[in-house]
Design a protein around this motif. Structure first.
Motif, PDB file in Angstrom:
ATOM      1  N   GLY A 108       0.796  -1.225   0.000  1.00  0.00           N
ATOM      2  CA  GLY A 108       0.000   0.000   0.000  1.00  0.00           C
ATOM      3  C   GLY A 108       0.817   1.258   0.000  1.00  0.00           C
ATOM      4  O   GLY A 108       0.327   2.324   0.404  1.00  0.00           O
ATOM      5  N   GLY A 109       2.064   1.186  -0.457  1.00  0.00           N
ATOM      6  CA  GLY A 109       2.939   2.340  -0.402  1.00  0.00           C
ATOM      7  C   GLY A 109       2.753   3.291  -1.562  1.00  0.00           C
ATOM      8  O   GLY A 109       2.557   2.879  -2.708  1.00  0.00           O
ATOM      9  N   ASN A 110       2.818   4.581  -1.270  1.00  0.00           N
ATOM     10  CA  ASN A 110       2.797   5.638  -2.279  1.00  0.00           C
ATOM     11  C   ASN A 110       4.145   6.345  -2.232  1.00  0.00           C
ATOM     12  O   ASN A 110       4.456   7.041  -1.270  1.00  0.00           O
ATOM     13  CB  ASN A 110       1.670   6.639  -2.003  1.00  0.00           C
ATOM     14  N   ILE A 111       4.977   6.122  -3.256  1.00  0.00           N
ATOM     15  CA  ILE A 111       6.318   6.699  -3.271  1.00  0.00           C
ATOM     16  C   ILE A 111       6.231   8.196  -3.529  1.00  0.00           C
ATOM     17  O   ILE A 111       5.632   8.643  -4.506  1.00  0.00           O
ATOM     18  CB  ILE A 111       7.190   6.018  -4.344  1.00  0.00           C
ATOM     19  N   THR A 112       6.833   8.989  -2.644  1.00  0.00           N
ATOM     20  CA  THR A 112       6.813  10.447  -2.756  1.00  0.00           C
ATOM     21  C   THR A 112       8.151  11.016  -3.213  1.00  0.00           C
ATOM     22  O   THR A 112       8.215  12.163  -3.645  1.00  0.00           O
ATOM     23  CB  THR A 112       6.430  11.091  -1.417  1.00  0.00           C
ATOM     24  N   GLU A 113       9.224  10.236  -3.090  1.00  0.00           N
ATOM     25  CA  GLU A 113      10.541  10.683  -3.545  1.00  0.00           C
ATOM     26  C   GLU A 113      11.396   9.447  -3.792  1.00  0.00           C
ATOM     27  O   GLU A 113      11.364   8.500  -2.993  1.00  0.00           O
ATOM     28  CB  GLU A 113      11.204  11.580  -2.486  1.00  0.00           C
ATOM     29  N   SER A 114      12.154   9.452  -4.886  1.00  0.00           N
ATOM     30  CA  SER A 114      13.011   8.306  -5.180  1.00  0.00           C
ATOM     31  C   SER A 114      14.248   8.773  -5.924  1.00  0.00           C
ATOM     32  O   SER A 114      14.155   9.528  -6.895  1.00  0.00           O
ATOM     33  CB  SER A 114      12.257   7.273  -6.029  1.00  0.00           C
ATOM     34  N   GLN A 115      15.409   8.348  -5.445  1.00  0.00           N
ATOM     35  CA  GLN A 115      16.680   8.658  -6.093  1.00  0.00           C
ATOM     36  C   GLN A 115      17.532   7.395  -6.099  1.00  0.00           C
ATOM     37  O   GLN A 115      17.502   6.619  -5.131  1.00  0.00           O
ATOM     38  CB  GLN A 115      17.406   9.779  -5.338  1.00  0.00           C
ATOM     39  N   GLN A 116      18.298   7.211  -7.165  1.00  0.00           N
ATOM     40  CA  GLN A 116      19.151   6.039  -7.248  1.00  0.00           C
ATOM     41  C   GLN A 116      20.409   6.356  -8.042  1.00  0.00           C
ATOM     42  O   GLN A 116      20.428   7.285  -8.852  1.00  0.00           O
ATOM     43  CB  GLN A 116      18.418   4.852  -7.863  1.00  0.00           C
ATOM     44  N   PHE A 117      21.433   5.560  -7.822  1.00  0.00           N
ATOM     45  CA  PHE A 117      22.713   5.749  -8.510  1.00  0.00           C
ATOM     46  C   PHE A 117      23.434   4.424  -8.594  1.00  0.00           C
ATOM     47  O   PHE A 117      23.571   3.708  -7.593  1.00  0.00           O
ATOM     48  CB  PHE A 117      23.585   6.754  -7.747  1.00  0.00           C
ATOM     49  N   GLY A 118      23.868   4.097  -9.797  1.00  0.00           N
ATOM     50  CA  GLY A 118      24.699   2.922  -9.996  1.00  0.00           C
ATOM     51  C   GLY A 118      26.131   3.351 -10.221  1.00  0.00           C
ATOM     52  O   GLY A 118      26.416   4.124 -11.146  1.00  0.00           O
ATOM     53  N   ASP A 119      27.051   2.899  -9.379  1.00  0.00           N
ATOM     54  CA  ASP A 119      28.449   3.300  -9.458  1.00  0.00           C
ATOM     55  C   ASP A 119      29.221   2.312 -10.334  1.00  0.00           C
ATOM     56  O   ASP A 119      29.423   1.160  -9.937  1.00  0.00           O
ATOM     57  CB  ASP A 119      29.056   3.345  -8.052  1.00  0.00           C
ATOM     58  N   PRO A 120      29.677   2.750 -11.506  1.00  0.00           N
ATOM     59  CA  PRO A 120      30.393   1.812 -12.379  1.00  0.00           C
ATOM     60  C   PRO A 120      31.751   1.401 -11.828  1.00  0.00           C
ATOM     61  O   PRO A 120      32.287   0.369 -12.224  1.00  0.00           O
ATOM     62  CB  PRO A 120      30.550   2.611 -13.690  1.00  0.00           C
ATOM     63  N   LEU A 121      32.316   2.195 -10.901  1.00  0.00           N
ATOM     64  CA  LEU A 121      33.628   1.857 -10.348  1.00  0.00           C
ATOM     65  C   LEU A 121      33.537   0.729  -9.324  1.00  0.00           C
ATOM     66  O   LEU A 121      34.318  -0.220  -9.357  1.00  0.00           O
ATOM     67  CB  LEU A 121      34.268   3.096  -9.714  1.00  0.00           C
ATOM     68  N   SER A 122      32.587   0.840  -8.409  1.00  0.00           N
ATOM     69  CA  SER A 122      32.451  -0.181  -7.365  1.00  0.00           C
ATOM     70  C   SER A 122      31.496  -1.296  -7.758  1.00  0.00           C
ATOM     71  O   SER A 122      31.472  -2.353  -7.123  1.00  0.00           O
ATOM     72  CB  SER A 122      31.973   0.456  -6.062  1.00  0.00           C
ATOM     73  N   GLY A 123      30.675  -1.059  -8.804  1.00  0.00           N
ATOM     74  CA  GLY A 123      29.682  -2.047  -9.191  1.00  0.00           C
ATOM     75  C   GLY A 123      28.510  -2.117  -8.243  1.00  0.00           C
ATOM     76  O   GLY A 123      27.739  -3.086  -8.265  1.00  0.00           O
ATOM     77  N   LEU A 124      28.338  -1.083  -7.405  1.00  0.00           N
ATOM     78  CA  LEU A 124      27.258  -1.064  -6.428  1.00  0.00           C
ATOM     79  C   LEU A 124      26.132  -0.132  -6.870  1.00  0.00           C
ATOM     80  O   LEU A 124      26.352   0.848  -7.584  1.00  0.00           O
ATOM     81  CB  LEU A 124      27.786  -0.615  -5.065  1.00  0.00           C
ATOM     82  N   PHE A 125      24.936  -0.448  -6.394  1.00  0.00           N
ATOM     83  CA  PHE A 125      23.741   0.343  -6.663  1.00  0.00           C
ATOM     84  C   PHE A 125      23.258   0.936  -5.343  1.00  0.00           C
ATOM     85  O   PHE A 125      23.234   0.258  -4.312  1.00  0.00           O
ATOM     86  CB  PHE A 125      22.658  -0.544  -7.267  1.00  0.00           C
TER      87      PHE A 125
END
Length: 306
Positions: free
Chosen positions: A54-71
């Motif tokens: 039942g969640g309503n997302i109000t803000e979302s940010q993401q980043f994939g780091d090509p150096l570390s391979g982490l998201f």
């Protein structure tokens, strides 16, 4: 044959038979942060899990780091689901994606202990911003190796603890600090011009929970009288760096930096005054972003979702 009647629409605008949305008073605004090895489907899986609860997302940010391979991802979401239910679902998702995550109530004041020595400008600024700008921290204590800040702490109604530090009592002083952290349920420690070097053991015990303000762009002008050093070198920019504390002196992951341009007409006293203003600004932003769960550690660097 008469035409079919249109569906009855109740006053809230939803078609008849639709589930009633939960009242606003039943919703909790959550902030979710996570990191994991980067791969397809992470955002879809997280958004799907939140929608299923039942969640309503109000803000979302993401980043994939090509150096570390982490998201890395930060999401704010409104949901009526109980915390335990969300945490159980997130734990299952974390297992699938090898995910590190944290869930907290958005805007909850973070219990914060400030450490200082004699300079008052950073303590005064944070306390003022907490009152006037809703800086999301709860200042539970001021700890100092001097007594110069006692009156200022009293003015803001913050309990003051004098913990003297000498070479032969450093271990006991740090032990007392850890006692206060535990007793007061401290989540964040801010070194607001605290002129003592923390031991490696203390840095490890509070890893990722201590923010320091340094009076230059690291690692320039370490040690005593930094602005006199900067003036002697004829610098054209003076800056401040807010960073997490590690066992490497003034070399922890950087959260924020700020700068002021100067020229040859500026005296050492001018640089000190300008530098203190830069320090206040950089530290306040770093503390706010940390308290709002906008800073994620990425090895020796940070991801800052502003």
């Amino acid at each position: 044959m008469s035409p079919a009647s249109p569906p009855t629409v109740p006053p809230n605008g939803a078609p008849a038979g639709s589930p009633e949305p939960p009242p606003a008073s039943a919703l909790t605004h959550w902030v979710l942060t996570l990191s994991c090895p980067d791969r397809p489907g992470i955002v879809h899986a997280v958004a799907g899990l939140l929608a299923a609860h039942g969640g309503n997302i109000t803000e979302s940010q993401q980043f994939g780091d090509p150096l570390s391979g982490l998201f890395f991802m930060r999401v704010q979401v409104e949901s009526a689901s109980p915390r335990g239910e969300l945490e159980e679902a997130l734990a299952e998702l974390a297992g699938r994606f090898s995910m590190t995550w944290a869930l907290d109530v958005a805007g909850r004041p973070m219990r914060t202990l400030i450490m200082g020595s004699t300079a008052a400008h950073c303590l005064n600024d944070l306390a003022f911003r907490q009152r006037s700008e809703k800086l999301p921290v709860e200042l539970v204590a001021v700890v100092s190796n001097h007594t110069a800040l006692a009156d200022l702490a009293a003015f803001y109604g913050i309990p003051f603890h004098h913990v003297p530090v000498r070479r032969d009592t450093k271990a006991q002083a740090e032990g007392r600090l850890l006692e206060l952290v535990a007793e007061l349920d401290v989540e964040l420690v801010v070194l607001a011009r605290y002129m003592q070097i923390l031991s490696d053991d203390l840095c490890r015990a509070l890893a990722g929970r201590v923010i320091n303000i340094h009076h230059s762009f690291l690692p320039s002008f370490k040690g005593a009288r930094p602005y006199a050093q900067a003036h002697d070198r004829g610098v054209k920019l003076i800056g401040a760096t807010a960073h997490y504390v590690t066992g490497e002196l003034d070399e922890g992951p950087i959260i924020e930096q700020d700068v002021e341009r100067v020229d040859h007409t500026r005296t050492v006293d001018d640089l000190v005054a300008l530098g203190q203003d830069v320090e206040r600004r950089a530290l306040a932003r770093a503390v706010r972003w940390h308290a709002e769960h906008r800073v994620l550690l990425n090895a020796h660097r940070t991801i800052v979702f502003r």
